[in-house]
Design a protein around this motif. Structure first.
Motif, short mmCIF file in Angstrom:
data_model
loop_
_atom_site.label_atom_id
_atom_site.label_comp_id
_atom_site.label_asym_id
_atom_site.label_seq_id
_atom_site.Cartn_x
_atom_site.Cartn_y
_atom_site.Cartn_z
N VAL A 41 -8.25 16.82 -6.20
CA VAL A 41 -7.39 16.63 -5.47
C VAL A 41 -5.87 15.52 -5.42
O VAL A 41 -5.18 16.22 -6.68
N LYS A 42 -5.25 15.25 -4.59
CA LYS A 42 -3.86 15.56 -4.81
C LYS A 42 -3.88 13.93 -4.89
O LYS A 42 -3.19 14.01 -3.15
N ASP A 43 -2.09 13.35 -5.26
CA ASP A 43 -1.69 12.34 -4.98
C ASP A 43 -2.54 11.21 -4.36
O ASP A 43 -1.72 10.62 -2.78
N VAL A 44 -3.58 11.03 -3.93
CA VAL A 44 -4.09 10.23 -3.55
C VAL A 44 -4.08 8.55 -3.38
O VAL A 44 -4.20 8.16 -4.63
N ASN A 45 -3.30 8.28 -2.52
CA ASN A 45 -3.15 7.04 -2.77
C ASN A 45 -3.95 6.14 -1.24
O ASN A 45 -4.43 5.91 -0.60
N LEU A 46 -5.72 5.07 -2.71
CA LEU A 46 -6.29 5.35 -1.50
C LEU A 46 -6.16 3.23 -1.70
O LEU A 46 -6.08 3.09 -2.99
N LYS A 47 -6.10 2.60 -0.77
CA LYS A 47 -6.19 1.14 -0.92
C LYS A 47 -7.33 1.05 -0.11
O LYS A 47 -7.88 0.95 1.09
N VAL A 48 -8.17 -0.22 -0.92
CA VAL A 48 -10.01 -0.84 -0.25
C VAL A 48 -9.53 -2.54 -0.21
O VAL A 48 -9.44 -3.54 -0.98
N ARG A 49 -10.05 -2.73 0.77
CA ARG A 49 -9.28 -3.88 0.96
C ARG A 49 -11.09 -5.28 0.92
O ARG A 49 -12.43 -4.79 1.17
#
Length: 270
Positions: A41-49
């Motif tokens: 996994v590399k540089d995962v920017n996850l935004k869960v509303r």
């Protein structure tokens, strides 16, 4: 496919600036996991509303399960941060985040096979009870939980199977029971790992309807291969490839993305 009303689930909801509830329930920044030189996994920017159903998809080996393991603390990241309700949980333990309201339902059904449906849910409810339960005590120790347990059993459509041993349930109904035991922990954020894997058409339809029913008041993040499930349920889809985010957005946008089409068609995996 629009989202439902914002969640009101677990107690420890933080307030953003000015006292307003933050729109994001889960956020990662630069999330990375390396195994002996291999970057999964590399540089995962996850935004869960908050209040949404968010799907995490990708070809086999894309890093979806690794991301789930990082979010639920079964793996520690090599880099990056994880925040739940604006609280940094990057180094928290699995039990700690479960108490905060982040609960995972596993890819393989995990229930007590020789306990009845009701007994399985009562045991799960006991985990949140102030009373300490010991397995060598009488099962009557859990009688005070019957009311809520029966409600949860009805919520997942297992009312007719209340006193059926879990081992006698169909695969799809075992998964529904597992979701009931997850709901017993009163999660604000549910992580569903392949909720319809290995199911026939009838069971898939039952689980889709179940997820629609239980989304009220909570947020759902799921890994799922079945694109009909993803398209029918998800507000937002994040596509992973080789451990990185390839695309993100609603199904109508993501499904037409040439890079996404190439990722799936090029690998031969759905």
């Amino acid at each position: 496919m629009g989202g439902s009303a914002p969640g009101t689930g677990a107690a420890s909801v933080s307030q953003g600036r000015g006292g307003a509830l933050s729109d994001l329930v889960l956020e990662t920044a630069g999330l990375t996991k390396e195994f002996r030189g291999f970057i999964a996994v590399k540089d995962v920017n996850l935004k869960v509303r908050r209040g949404s159903i968010h799907a995490l998809i990708g070809p086999n080996g894309a890093g979806k399960t690794t991301v789930f393991n990082l979010l639920t603390k079964f793996l520690q990241p090599s880099g990056g941060t994880v925040k739940f309700n604006e609280r940094d949980i990057t180094r928290a333990k699995p039990a700690d985040i479960a108490r905060m309201g982040v609960v995972r339902s596993f890819q393989i059904s995990a229930v007590f096979p020789h306990l009845t449906v009701l007994e399985n849910v009562r045991v799960a409810l006991q985990a949140r009870s102030p009373k300490v339960f010991h397995f060598w005590r009488s099962v009557r120790e859990l009688d005070h939980l019957d009311g809520r347990a029966k409600e949860l059993v009805e919520d997942v459509g297992l009312g007719p199977f209340l006193h059926t041993p879990a081992v006698e349930l169909s695969y799809g109904r075992k998964r529904a029971l597992e979701i009931a035991t997850t709901l017993a922990l009163d999660p604000e954020l549910m992580l569903l790992d392949e909720p319809t894997q290995g199911m026939g058409h009838e069971d898939v339809g039952r689980i889709i309807e179940l997820i629609r029913r239980i989304r009220t008041g909570r947020t759902i993040l799921m890994v799922e291969h079945n694109m009909s499930v993803v398209s029918g349920l998800s507000d937002t889809i994040t596509v992973l490839q080789r451990g990185q985010i390839l695309a993100e957005g609603p199904y109508e946008t993501v499904s037409k993305n040439p890079a996404v089409i190439e990722a799936y068609m090029g690998t031969g995996h759905g």
